[in-house]
Every structure is written in C-alpha cells, then in structure tokens.
Design an enzyme around this catalytic site. Structure first.
Site, PDB file in Angstrom:
ATOM      1  N   LYS A 118       0.859  -1.185   0.000  1.00  0.00           N
ATOM      2  CA  LYS A 118       0.000   0.000   0.000  1.00  0.00           C
ATOM      3  C   LYS A 118       0.896   1.235   0.000  1.00  0.00           C
ATOM      4  CE  LYS A 118      -4.308   0.977   2.451  1.00  0.00           C
ATOM      5  NZ  LYS A 118      -4.926   0.863   3.777  1.00  0.00           N
TER       6      LYS A 118
HETATM    7  C1  E4P Z   1      -8.197   1.376   4.327  1.00  0.00           C
HETATM    8  O1  E4P Z   1      -7.488   1.032   3.431  1.00  0.00           O
HETATM    9  C2  E4P Z   1      -8.115   2.714   4.951  1.00  0.00           C
HETATM   10  O2  E4P Z   1      -6.870   2.913   5.492  1.00  0.00           O
HETATM   11  C3  E4P Z   1      -9.210   2.857   5.951  1.00  0.00           C
HETATM   12  O3  E4P Z   1     -10.423   2.382   5.382  1.00  0.00           O
HETATM   13  C4  E4P Z   1      -9.359   4.250   6.492  1.00  0.00           C
HETATM   14  O4  E4P Z   1     -10.519   4.302   7.281  1.00  0.00           O
HETATM   15  P1  E4P Z   1     -10.804   5.507   8.315  1.00  0.00           P
HETATM   16  O5  E4P Z   1     -11.048   6.742   7.530  1.00  0.00           O
HETATM   17  O6  E4P Z   1     -12.022   5.057   9.068  1.00  0.00           O
HETATM   18  O7  E4P Z   1      -9.581   5.598   9.179  1.00  0.00           O
END
Ligand code: E4P
Length: 219
Positions: free
Chosen positions: A83
C-alpha cells in the site's frame, strides 16, 4: 463485490474468516498501532489466516524508500499487496513495483484525477476514502461514481475500485449499487450487515411457536 476487512486485529480476522465472506484484508499504520503488535508479526499472522490480498502500507515518503520497503514487505507472503500513498512519490513507487509484478494498493485517494493517475501508474487497487470525505461535507459516494465512470470509459484501466473509510452499512450498499469492485469494511460494520429488527422479531416469533409444538429436529 469483494469484501475486505479493514483491521489488524487478528482475533477479529480469525472470527470473520469463518463466515466465508472474507476476500481480503487492509491495514494501515494507524490500525497496526491500534493492534499494539509488531508490523511483520501481525502481517504474517493475517496472511496465514486469509488467502486473499492483504494490504500492508509502506511508511517511507520518498519513492526510492517506498520501493525498498515495498520489496521487503512483499516477501512476507504471496498474497501481500503493497500500500502506497497517493503522492507523486507514491505513484512512482507504484509504477516501479507494479512493473516488477508486485501488486500495489494506492491509498488516501480523495479525487477522480488522483484515481486516474493511480490507474495509469499500474495500481491493482485504488482506495478512495468515502467516510473522510463525508466528514468534511463532500459526498464520498459521488467520487466512487466518478471513478467508476472514468475507469469504464477506458478498457486499458484495469485498476479495481476499493472503497475505503467505510463507516456504515449504507456505504456498503451504495458502493455495491455503483458497481465498486471491493469494499474494505471495519469488523463492526461487517457484522451490522446481517442485522435487521424484523429478522430478529420474526425469528423470536418462530422460535416461540416451535417451542409450543414440543418437537425437535434430530441432529
Ligand atoms: C483502508 O485502506 C483505509 O486505510 C481505511 O479504510 C481508512 O478508514 P478511516 O477513515 O475510518 O480511518
């Protein structure tokens, strides 16, 4: 539509994997911090439980550092997806890692043009954050609609739309209506998907009537 779970909590992952609904996992540095565990240990544990893609985020901010970290992380398991953030360095790293056959999930996407760039950089997944957009009074689902339209305009753009920052069951439903490829869902929201008060009420009534019959189904 594929269901990923958005957590680094191995107990939650083990439990939800038994439903047969889990197609993958996403993590981020905040979720790793919340787990209180070592980054490599927790990712190895997750990859041992889940066969599908498991996103692990690099933390370098420059492209060279992200590429180095990405290659290290990708060695953890065959199903690791690196990522990387949606910055120019992240896009450069995405292009370099993708061209070596390493899958990349480009994260922190908040605009259609960012999603277009990620697809051109060869990202396997683009992660638009709908909840964080809603938080600042911008309709997150409009972004998903725009990205779906743009990607569908060009056969060459093969990047999957991974809807992130999901906050409610309605986000899941809306993403499915738009035709998003993947949703990454917090465990609590995933559990809510099966809930309906009329299901609970109906089941209670059926069980009360069944009890009156005095019968049992042999098992
Ligand atoms: C997933 O890949 C993201 O990092 C995550 O969904 C972020 O979610 P949040 O905005 O609730 O922290």
């Amino acid at each position: 539509m594929k269901f990923f779970i958005d957590t680094a909590d191995i107990e939650e992952i083990r439990d939800l994997a038994t439903t047969g609904m889990l197609d993958g996992v996403t993590t981020n540095p905040s979720l790793i911090a919340k787990s209180g565990r070592d980054f490599f240990e927790v990712l190895k544990d997750i990859c041992a439980v889940v066969d599908g893609p498991v996103s692990a985020e690099v933390t370098a901010l420059d492209a060279e550092g992200m590429i180095r970290e990405g290659k290290t992380v990708a060695k953890l398991a065959d199903n690791i997806v690196v990522k990387a953030p949606l910055t120019w360095d992240g896009l450069r790293a995405c292009r370099a890692l993708s061209s070596e056959g390493i899958k990349v999930n480009v994260t922190l996407c908040f605009s259609a043009n960012q999603a277009l760039l990620a697809a051109k950089a060869g990202a396997t997944y683009i992660s638009p954050f709908v909840g964080r957009l809603d938080d600042v009074n911008i309709d997150g689902m409009e972004l998903i609609e725009d990205i779906r339209t743009i990607y569908d305009n060009y056969d060459l753009l093969q990047t999957e739309i991974l809807v992130a920052s999901i906050r409610s069951p309605n986000h899941v439903k809306d993403a499915a209506l738009i035709g998003a490829d993947v949703v990454t869902i917090p465990p609590s929201v995933l559990r809510q998907l099966a809930d309906h008060p009329l299901t609970t009420k109906g089941l209670d009534a059926f069980m009360a009537d069944w009890k009156k019959t005095g019968q049992k189904i042999p098992s």
